[in-house]
Design an enzyme around this catalytic site. Sequence first.
Site, PDB file in Angstrom:
ATOM      1  N   HIS A 168     -10.570  -2.997   5.100  1.00  0.00           N
ATOM      2  CA  HIS A 168      -9.931  -1.821   4.505  1.00  0.00           C
ATOM      3  C   HIS A 168     -10.111  -1.863   2.994  1.00  0.00           C
ATOM      4  O   HIS A 168     -10.298  -2.927   2.397  1.00  0.00           O
ATOM      5  CB  HIS A 168      -8.450  -1.811   4.876  1.00  0.00           C
ATOM      6  N   SER A 179      -7.197   4.480  -2.444  1.00  0.00           N
ATOM      7  CA  SER A 179      -6.952   3.039  -2.409  1.00  0.00           C
ATOM      8  C   SER A 179      -8.148   2.207  -2.856  1.00  0.00           C
ATOM      9  O   SER A 179      -7.972   1.057  -3.263  1.00  0.00           O
ATOM     10  CB  SER A 179      -6.539   2.609  -0.995  1.00  0.00           C
ATOM     11  N   HIS A 218      -1.744  10.932  -1.041  1.00  0.00           N
ATOM     12  CA  HIS A 218      -1.146  10.004  -1.990  1.00  0.00           C
ATOM     13  C   HIS A 218      -0.393  10.781  -3.060  1.00  0.00           C
ATOM     14  O   HIS A 218      -0.562  11.991  -3.212  1.00  0.00           O
ATOM     15  CB  HIS A 218      -2.226   9.156  -2.656  1.00  0.00           C
ATOM     16  N   THR A 240      -8.076  -1.678   0.527  1.00  0.00           N
ATOM     17  CA  THR A 240      -7.130  -2.449  -0.278  1.00  0.00           C
ATOM     18  C   THR A 240      -7.526  -3.916  -0.428  1.00  0.00           C
ATOM     19  O   THR A 240      -7.595  -4.418  -1.551  1.00  0.00           O
ATOM     20  CB  THR A 240      -5.713  -2.308   0.308  1.00  0.00           C
ATOM     21  N   HIS A 294      -4.116 -34.218  -3.255  1.00  0.00           N
ATOM     22  CA  HIS A 294      -4.266 -32.787  -3.524  1.00  0.00           C
ATOM     23  C   HIS A 294      -3.085 -32.219  -4.300  1.00  0.00           C
ATOM     24  O   HIS A 294      -2.944 -31.024  -4.410  1.00  0.00           O
ATOM     25  CB  HIS A 294      -4.413 -32.018  -2.211  1.00  0.00           C
ATOM     26  N   HIS A 343      -0.840   2.787  -5.193  1.00  0.00           N
ATOM     27  CA  HIS A 343      -0.520   4.180  -5.510  1.00  0.00           C
ATOM     28  C   HIS A 343       0.791   4.502  -4.820  1.00  0.00           C
ATOM     29  O   HIS A 343       1.368   3.669  -4.115  1.00  0.00           O
ATOM     30  CB  HIS A 343      -1.629   5.121  -5.009  1.00  0.00           C
ATOM     31  N   ASP A 345       0.379   0.291   4.394  1.00  0.00           N
ATOM     32  CA  ASP A 345       1.309   1.387   4.645  1.00  0.00           C
ATOM     33  C   ASP A 345       2.756   1.045   4.350  1.00  0.00           C
ATOM     34  O   ASP A 345       3.670   1.466   5.058  1.00  0.00           O
ATOM     35  CB  ASP A 345       1.186   1.873   6.090  1.00  0.00           C
ATOM     36  N   GLU A 403     -10.448  -9.092  24.020  1.00  0.00           N
ATOM     37  CA  GLU A 403      -9.111  -8.847  24.550  1.00  0.00           C
ATOM     38  C   GLU A 403      -9.031  -7.599  25.425  1.00  0.00           C
ATOM     39  O   GLU A 403      -8.278  -7.553  26.397  1.00  0.00           O
ATOM     40  CB  GLU A 403      -8.127  -8.717  23.387  1.00  0.00           C
ATOM     41  N   ASP A 436       0.838  -1.200   0.000  1.00  0.00           N
ATOM     42  CA  ASP A 436       0.000   0.000   0.000  1.00  0.00           C
ATOM     43  C   ASP A 436       0.876   1.254   0.000  1.00  0.00           C
ATOM     44  O   ASP A 436       1.661   1.476   0.911  1.00  0.00           O
ATOM     45  CB  ASP A 436      -0.901  -0.009   1.241  1.00  0.00           C
TER      46      ASP A 436
END
Length: 525
Positions: free
Chosen positions: A169, A108, A459, A171, A330, A384, A343, A233, A59
């Site tokens: 996200h 993105s 970007h 992407t 397989h 990008h 990122d 958590e 990304d």
Amino acid sequence: MKALLVLLLAQLCSASLVPEREKDPEYWRRQAQETLRNALRLQRLNQNVAKNLILFLGDGMGVSTVTAARILKGQLHGQGEESLLEMDKFPFVALAKTYNTNAQVPDSAGTATAYLCGVKANEGTLGVSAGVTRDRCNTTKGQEVTSILRWAKEAGKAVGIVTTTRVTHATPSAAYAHSANRDWYSDGEMPPDALEGGCKDIARQLVENIPDIEVILGGGRKYMYPRNVSDVEYPHEEKQRGTRLDGRNLVQAWREAKPRGKVAEYVWHRRGLLALNLTRVDFLLGESLHPRVPWHQLGALGGPLACPGLLGQLQWPLILQGMVVPCPGHAGSSQTWFYSLGDAGTPPNDPQALHEAVELDRAIGLATRLTSTQDTLSVVTADHSHVFTFGGYTPRGNPIFGLAPMQSDVDRKPFTSILYGNGPGYKIVAGERENVSAVDFAHADYQAQSAVPLRQETHGGEDVAVFARGPMAHLLHGVHEQNYIPHAMAYAACIGSNRGHCNAAARPATPLLLPFLGLLLLLLC
């Protein structure tokens, strides 16, 4: 001033900076001749059918990031500018034009629609044509476009999505979702008119659109749970609670959608992954809480699904799918993988994120070692770039995160080699540009200086590189529209609409039932 610049350049070219072997012209001639011989071998094209497809997506990993990451990798191993990234070793390289249908500098979502679905789209929209207007749910119907992930699934391949960002996200989500807004992670982020119009949030589409994705690994689990449900958590942290308005538990829905007799495992913690009985897993969903984990925190995360690198995140699914250790029965199976590194292009003004690009390259190296060019097409690219640059007449061997060897001839202050065109790194101290020699510019949290102040760096609009190896890799050459990438990959694998050239006997036809699950590694989120 001109004389000073000439003197500086002369100093930078001093013999002390040049490795001894490079002083011999024959070194460069031999290197060039070897490169020429390797290039001539490429005249024998690999026209096999690709049984396996792997797409690595960094990304924001523009060309300047690739170059800087190469130098960083070299410096981490006692080398430098002459070192090679694993992706540099791929024999075929192209450039992809990244603009969206309505944007010169892309986002993105529109780019993901291009390199996954083969269709250019408007910025902010996912898995839909340019006929869809961002935020307008009522423009979506009939404009959905399918991805190479679905094409592979329909051809009987096992498929997987592995990402270091949230699985919802922009992407990764263009692989399975169709949305007028990339930010509709759950119905809790959707406006009333979109809900009333029947549009589905992205997390719901992850579960419903292609329910038989074998492996999904990433972050952002709160979008899977009802609003105000405490996180497993972090039960006392309000911001980590579920966001869904429909009251659904999508993890439970994901399990229930699997065929009878198949084992679907959901993990959110390292211990859960290690505890799996791998010989009995057919489907795996792994979600960390974190939408993105900074590179320098990876080794310190003991709780979530974390590991010291994307390397483990890659190797586990490769072996899971039998690409390395096939189970009896397989060996003829085939698979398609989409790996996305969030990122890798060093946002926001974070030069230390170059380590993520190096981490991605390590994973690419692993895939290279564990697969064969005879049956696996691997492609590395970016969605990008960013407004990231490095310069300043730095000498050979200058630390990539270091200072340029000169001061500004305007404000008489030093500057780092790495700079940004815009972003939060713009700082004025006492009416002047910040003096970087007074700060720890090598710190993991340092934000590099930028020319224009913005809360978020933007970007970049230039082309991105496309690296390819394996069957039909030569189809990725020259300068292409970004949406060409999945068409070339599909042609290589005889999936989607590109089947007319394929020998039916050579096409992989055995659907993959998850084979021997022989190696436990951890998930980088």
